[in-house]
Write an enzyme that holds these catalytic residues in place. Structure first.
Site, PDB file in Angstrom:
ATOM      1  N   CYS A  83       0.802  -1.224   0.000  1.00 50.21           N
ATOM      2  CA  CYS A  83       0.000   0.000   0.000  1.00 50.21           C
ATOM      3  C   CYS A  83       0.833   1.272   0.000  1.00 50.21           C
ATOM      4  CB  CYS A  83      -0.923   0.009   1.223  1.00 50.21           C
ATOM      5  SG  CYS A  83      -0.041   0.055   2.812  1.00 50.21           S
ATOM      6  N   GLN A  84       2.144   1.168   0.194  1.00 53.46           N
ATOM      7  CA  GLN A  84       2.967   2.356   0.391  1.00 53.46           C
ATOM      8  C   GLN A  84       2.866   3.395  -0.737  1.00 53.46           C
ATOM      9  OE1 GLN A  84       3.951  -0.723   1.007  1.00 53.46           O
ATOM     10  NE2 GLN A  84       4.678  -0.800   3.125  1.00 53.46           N
TER      11      GLN A  84
END
Length: 344
Positions: A83-84
Site C-alpha cells: 500500500c505504500q
C-alpha cells in the site's frame, strides 16, 4: 454442485489474511510473496497453506491454478498489494514506484483465472488519492468480465480490532450480487486495556524469556529520559520540558504523535512497519517506559498469542505492521463462506 471454498493469498506477507480466512473456514491453499524471509513465519503458522516465494508480476495462470480443484470448489482470489505508493504518509509521487502497478497485476490474474470471488484490501488513497487512476483501471477489468462488486473505506475498529485503521476493501463475485458486510456492534469495540495488560512488564531492550516475540526495542539514555517525562496513558511529546524537546520539533508543530504514548482506554493508532519505535509514531506503551513489543503489536493486529514470527525485530515489526488484521479478515471470510453456500 460445488461443496467447498478454496483460496489463494497474493502478497501474503506473514499471513494475517490467510489466518483470518482460515479461521472462517476457508481452505487457503497457497500464499505468494516476494519476501523469501517470511516463508517460515507463514508456513509454521498456517500448516495447511503452502508458501511460494515469487514476485506476483511473474506469476502465471498455470502456476496459480495448479492443484486447485475448481470442479468441486469455489475459488477466492485475495490480494493485498503493498500500500505504500498510495499511502498518505508517502509524500513522494507514485511515478517511478514499481509497486503502483501491482494492483493491476492482481487484475491481470483475475482476468486470466476468472475466480468465483475476489477480495482486495488497500489504503484509502487507492480510491480517493494518488491511486484513483489505477483503481479505475482495476474496476474496468471487473466490469469487462461481468463481475458484481462493492467497495468501501472501512475502519477495522468497527470489526473488533483495537486500532484506528482505515482500509479500502473491495469484494467481487462472478455470479452473485455482493455487498460489504456491516460492522460489528459498537458493544464489541475492544480497547488496549483488554489487549496489553495480559503481558508481563519488560524494559526497553529486553526480551521476555517465556513469551515469543515479547521484545521491546532499546532506547538511548536521552530517549528513556524523554519517555519518563511523558504523561502515562496518552501523553505526547508536548509534555516534555523545553530542554528535552528535539530541535526539529521546536521548529515544527506537526507530527505530535511521535514519542507519544498509547492509552489503555482508547484504540491504538494505525500500526505501521515501524510500530515498535517511539520515534515513528504514537507507539509508546501506555505506562511502561518503552515502545510496544512485537508481541503487543501482533495482538493489536489480532494475531493469536501462539502465532510466532521468525525474523529479526525489524523484520517482525514490518510483517506485523503491514498485515491485514486477523479478525478483520475473518469477518470477510465468513461473508464469502455464506455467499458460497448460497451460490449453488
Amino acid at each position: 454442485m460445488k461443496k467447498g471454498l478454496v483460496a489463494v493469498d497474493l502478497f501474503c506477507g506473514a499471513g494475517g489474511l490467510t489466518k483470518g480466512l482460515s479461521d472462517a473456514g476457508i481452505n487457503v491453499l497457497k500464499g505468494y510473496d516476494s519476501d523469501a524471509k517470511v516463508s517460515e513465519t507463514y508456513e509454521r503458522n498456517n500448516r495447511r497453506s503452502n508458501f511460494f516465494h515469487m514476485d506476483v508480476v511473474k506469476l502465471k495462470k498455470k502456476e496459480l491454478l495448479d492443484g486447485i480443484d475448481r470442479e468441486n470448489n469455489f475459488f477466492l482470489l485475495a490480494g493485498c498489494a503493498p500500500c505504500q505508493p498510495f499511502s498518505l504518509i508517502n509524500r513522494k509521487g507514485i511515478e517511478g514506484d514499481d509497486r503502483r502497478n501491482l494492483v493491476l497485476k492482481f487484475g491481470r490474474l483475475i482476468r486470466e483465472t476468472l475466480p468465483d470471488f475476489v477480495f482486495m484490501e488497500n489504503v484509502p488513497g487507492l480510491v480517493n488519492g494518488k491511486g484513483k487512476v489505477i483503481f479505475k483501471k482495476f474496476l474496468a477489468i471487473l466490469d469487462n468480465y461481468k463481475y458484481f462488486y462493492d467497495y468501501k473505506v472501512l475502519n477495522v475498529a468497527d470489526y473488533g480490532v483495537p486500532q484506528r485503521r482505515k482500509r479500502l476493501v473491495l469484494i467481487a463475485s462472478k455470479g452473485i450480487k455482493v455487498k460489504i458486510p456491516g460492522n460489528l456492534s459498537s458493544d464489541n469495540i475492544v480497547t488496549l486495556k483488554e489487549i496489553l495488560t495480559k503481558y508481563p512488564p519488560i524494559k526497553a531492550g529486553e526480551k521476555h524469556p517465556g513469551i515469543s516475540n515479547h521484545e521491546a526495542r532499546g532506547l538511548s539514555e536521552l530517549n528513556l529520559e524523554r519517555l519518563q517525562r511523558i504523561r502515562k496513558n496518552g501523553g505526547s511529546r508536548t509534555d516534555l520540558p523545553s530542554e528535552f524537546i528535539l530541535k526539529c520539533h521546536k521548529k515544527h508543530k506537526g507530527h505530535t504523535d511521535v514519542y507519544g504514548r498509547m492509552s489503555f482506554d482508547n484504540l491504538a493508532p494505525t500500526l505501521t512497519c515501524k510500530c515498535t519505535s517511539i520515534s515513528n509514531g504514537r507507539f509508546g506503551h501506555p505506562t511502561q517506559n518503552r515502545a510496544i513489543s512485537v508481541r503487543e503489536a501482533a495482538a493489536i493486529q489480532t494475531f493469536p498469542d501462539d502465532y510466532e514470527f521468525y525474523g529479526n525485530m525489524s523484520e517482525n515489526t514490518r510483517w506485523v505492521g503491514n498485515a491485514v488484521p486477523v479478525r478483520f479478515a475473518r469477518a470477510f471470510g465468513e461473508y464469502f463462506i455464506n455467499l458460497s453456500s448460497n451460490a449453488n
